[in-house]
Design a protein around this motif. Structure first.
Motif, short mmCIF file in Angstrom:
data_model
loop_
_atom_site.label_atom_id
_atom_site.label_comp_id
_atom_site.label_asym_id
_atom_site.label_seq_id
_atom_site.Cartn_x
_atom_site.Cartn_y
_atom_site.Cartn_z
N ASN A 280 0.86 -1.18 0.00
CA ASN A 280 0.00 0.00 0.00
C ASN A 280 0.90 1.24 0.00
O ASN A 280 1.24 1.79 1.05
CB ASN A 280 -0.92 0.00 1.22
N TRP A 281 1.30 1.68 -1.19
CA TRP A 281 2.28 2.76 -1.29
C TRP A 281 1.77 4.10 -0.78
O TRP A 281 2.52 4.81 -0.10
CB TRP A 281 2.79 2.87 -2.73
N PRO A 282 0.53 4.50 -1.07
CA PRO A 282 0.08 5.78 -0.48
C PRO A 282 0.17 5.78 1.05
O PRO A 282 0.60 6.76 1.65
CB PRO A 282 -1.38 5.89 -0.96
N GLU A 283 -0.19 4.67 1.67
CA GLU A 283 -0.14 4.61 3.12
C GLU A 283 1.30 4.58 3.63
O GLU A 283 1.65 5.27 4.60
CB GLU A 283 -0.90 3.36 3.61
N PHE A 284 2.15 3.81 2.96
CA PHE A 284 3.55 3.73 3.39
C PHE A 284 4.25 5.08 3.21
O PHE A 284 4.96 5.55 4.10
CB PHE A 284 4.28 2.65 2.60
N LEU A 285 4.06 5.72 2.07
CA LEU A 285 4.71 7.00 1.82
C LEU A 285 4.17 8.08 2.74
O LEU A 285 4.89 9.02 3.11
CB LEU A 285 4.56 7.39 0.36
N THR A 286 2.91 7.96 3.14
CA THR A 286 2.36 8.91 4.11
C THR A 286 3.10 8.80 5.43
O THR A 286 3.38 9.82 6.08
CB THR A 286 0.86 8.66 4.31
N VAL A 287 3.44 7.57 5.84
CA VAL A 287 4.24 7.41 7.06
C VAL A 287 5.55 8.18 6.92
O VAL A 287 5.96 8.93 7.82
CB VAL A 287 4.53 5.93 7.35
N LEU A 288 6.23 8.02 5.78
CA LEU A 288 7.52 8.69 5.60
C LEU A 288 7.37 10.21 5.62
O LEU A 288 8.22 10.92 6.18
CB LEU A 288 8.15 8.24 4.28
N LEU A 289 6.31 10.72 5.01
CA LEU A 289 6.09 12.17 5.03
C LEU A 289 5.73 12.65 6.44
O LEU A 289 6.16 13.72 6.87
CB LEU A 289 5.00 12.54 4.04
N GLU A 290 4.95 11.85 7.16
CA GLU A 290 4.56 12.22 8.53
C GLU A 290 5.78 12.33 9.44
O GLU A 290 5.85 13.20 10.30
CB GLU A 290 3.59 11.19 9.09
N ILE A 291 6.75 11.42 9.27
CA ILE A 291 7.93 11.44 10.14
C ILE A 291 9.03 12.36 9.58
O ILE A 291 10.13 12.42 10.13
CB ILE A 291 8.49 10.02 10.36
N GLN A 292 8.73 13.06 8.49
CA GLN A 292 9.64 14.02 7.86
C GLN A 292 10.94 13.34 7.40
O GLN A 292 12.02 13.90 7.53
CB GLN A 292 9.91 15.19 8.80
N PHE A 293 10.80 12.15 6.86
CA PHE A 293 11.94 11.45 6.29
C PHE A 293 12.39 12.17 5.03
O PHE A 293 11.57 12.44 4.14
CB PHE A 293 11.55 10.01 5.96
N ASN A 294 13.67 12.51 4.94
CA ASN A 294 14.16 13.22 3.76
C ASN A 294 15.38 12.55 3.13
O ASN A 294 16.15 13.17 2.42
CB ASN A 294 14.48 14.68 4.09
N GLY A 295 15.53 11.25 3.40
CA GLY A 295 16.61 10.49 2.77
C GLY A 295 16.19 9.95 1.42
O GLY A 295 15.22 10.40 0.80
N GLY A 296 16.91 8.94 0.96
CA GLY A 296 16.65 8.39 -0.36
C GLY A 296 15.58 7.30 -0.34
O GLY A 296 15.57 6.44 0.54
N ILE A 297 14.65 7.38 -1.28
CA ILE A 297 13.74 6.28 -1.58
C ILE A 297 14.21 5.72 -2.92
O ILE A 297 13.95 6.30 -3.97
CB ILE A 297 12.28 6.73 -1.66
N ALA A 298 14.91 4.60 -2.86
CA ALA A 298 15.62 4.11 -4.04
C ALA A 298 14.91 2.91 -4.64
O ALA A 298 14.71 1.89 -3.97
CB ALA A 298 17.05 3.72 -3.66
N VAL A 299 14.52 3.04 -5.90
CA VAL A 299 13.89 1.92 -6.61
C VAL A 299 14.92 0.82 -6.79
O VAL A 299 15.97 1.01 -7.41
CB VAL A 299 13.34 2.37 -7.97
N GLU A 300 14.63 -0.35 -6.19
CA GLU A 300 15.48 -1.53 -6.34
C GLU A 300 14.80 -2.43 -7.37
O GLU A 300 13.86 -3.15 -7.05
CB GLU A 300 15.66 -2.23 -5.00
#
Length: 341
Positions: A280-300
């Motif tokens: 569930n990418w919208p939900e997962f990415l919302t977690v990252l935005l909520e915690i103010q994660f600003n590192g790399g999200i790297a497509v593997e």
């Protein structure tokens, strides 16, 4: 391995010369303020540094692959080791790598270094692995990066508690002083394998209970939790303070096969590019935005549907693999600010 003095000289050189990844990221901000020097002819504009996650790809090093990443709309690359990208490179070679990234308009976000077994049961092999990884941390610093991805190590037959104690001792005694001195961090990917015992929340928590420093964290890959039937969203919330890097990979569950072979069988799951599995990418990415994660999200990219076989050593990606990266960027770009294609 270079001396302490040479490393600090290198750090000062990076600061003064403006060739670190952090300085490269300032180019876009300076352009926005109207204070930047004109870009040299043939050099692409660097993506502006932002407080948001940096969409990236994981790739071996080559000028063609870095150029493709920028052309496809990615902000960064996470680079794996190889003959032209490793801790043994001299300063001139590193300068060339940084110039190549700058000319492509791409940021080297972090590096991967999965080889050493940090907790090898053989003391001599463990000492050699620890020294090798210290070299990787120093290499990260020399590139101007802040994060090195790795595995958590493995000791056949050991309990979770003994594993955690051994890994924590190595980090606290060998790696933490280097991380603090150089201003870098490290963390392990949650890939389930014999050389990476901490691939599930219980083992992760056992390590973090023994390592207070936030310079050790996770290279969080939701796809690996999915194939273990662990909810990646719940894990992300549980370890929100320890997510230092993210792998963007999906997992497809092939239910007709699972129904026939069970979870101990083969062929019931496969890795996919983001958006073509069940994360569930919208939900997962919302977690990252909520915690103010600003590192790399790297497509593997491990999706065989969007790949060409036996193409890994080519200097450039085949078009089918490029298509996979392009589709992943289009999908993830719906939910994240950043460079637009």
């Amino acid at each position: 391995m270079e001396s302490e003095r040479s490393f600090w000289n290198r750090r000062n050189f990076l600061k003064v010369g403006g060739t670190s990844a952090a300085m490269l990221g300032m180019a876009g901000a300076e352009a926005a303020s109207g204070q930047a020097e004109p870009e040299p002819r043939g050099q692409a504009a660097m993506p502006a540094d932002t407080p948001y996650p940096k969409l990236s790809i994981i790739t071996p090093y080559s000028p063609q692959k870095l150029a493709f990443a920028a052309q496809a709309g990615y902000e960064g690359v996470v680079v794996t080791p190889g003959p032209e990208f490793n801790p043994q490179l001299n300063d001139s070679a590193i300068d060339q790598i940084l110039a190549t990234a700058r000319n492509a308009g791409i940021r080297i976000v972090s590096i991967e270094y999965f080889g050493p077994n940090h907790t090898d049961p053989d003391r001599a092999k463990r000492a050699a692995a620890n020294a090798e990884f210290v070299g990787a941390l120093e290499f990260c610093h020399r590139l101007g990066c802040k994060f090195v991805g790795t595995f958590s190590g493995g000791m056949p037959g050991a309990s979770v508690e003994d594993h955690a104690k051994a890994f924590a001792e190595v980090f606290n005694e060998k790696y933490l002083p280097v991380c603090e001195k150089l201003g870098v961090t490290t963390g392990w990917e949650n890939h389930p394998n014999g050389g990476n015992f901490a691939s599930a929340p219980r083992a992760m928590q056992a390590v973090f209970d023994l390592v207070p420093s936030k310079r050790l964290g996770l290279e969080f890959d939701p796809s690996h939790f999915v194939r273990q039937y662990i909810d990646p969203i719940s894990v992300a919330w549980q370890f929100k303070d320890r997510i230092l890097a993210v792998h963007a990979k999906d997992t497809e569950i092939i239910r007709p096969v699972l129904q026939q072979v069970g979870i101990a069988g083969q062929g019931w799951w496969r890795y996919r590019i983001p958006g073509q599995g069940i994360v569930n990418w919208p939900e997962f990415l919302t977690v990252l935005l909520e915690i103010q994660f600003n590192g790399g999200i790297a497509v593997e990219h491990e999706d065989q549907f969007w790949d060409a076989p036996q193409s890994g050593n080519l200097p450039d990606f085949p078009q089918q693999r490029k298509d996979g990266f392009i589709l992943a960027r289009r999908f993830l770009g719906q939910y994240l600010p950043g460079r637009l294609v």
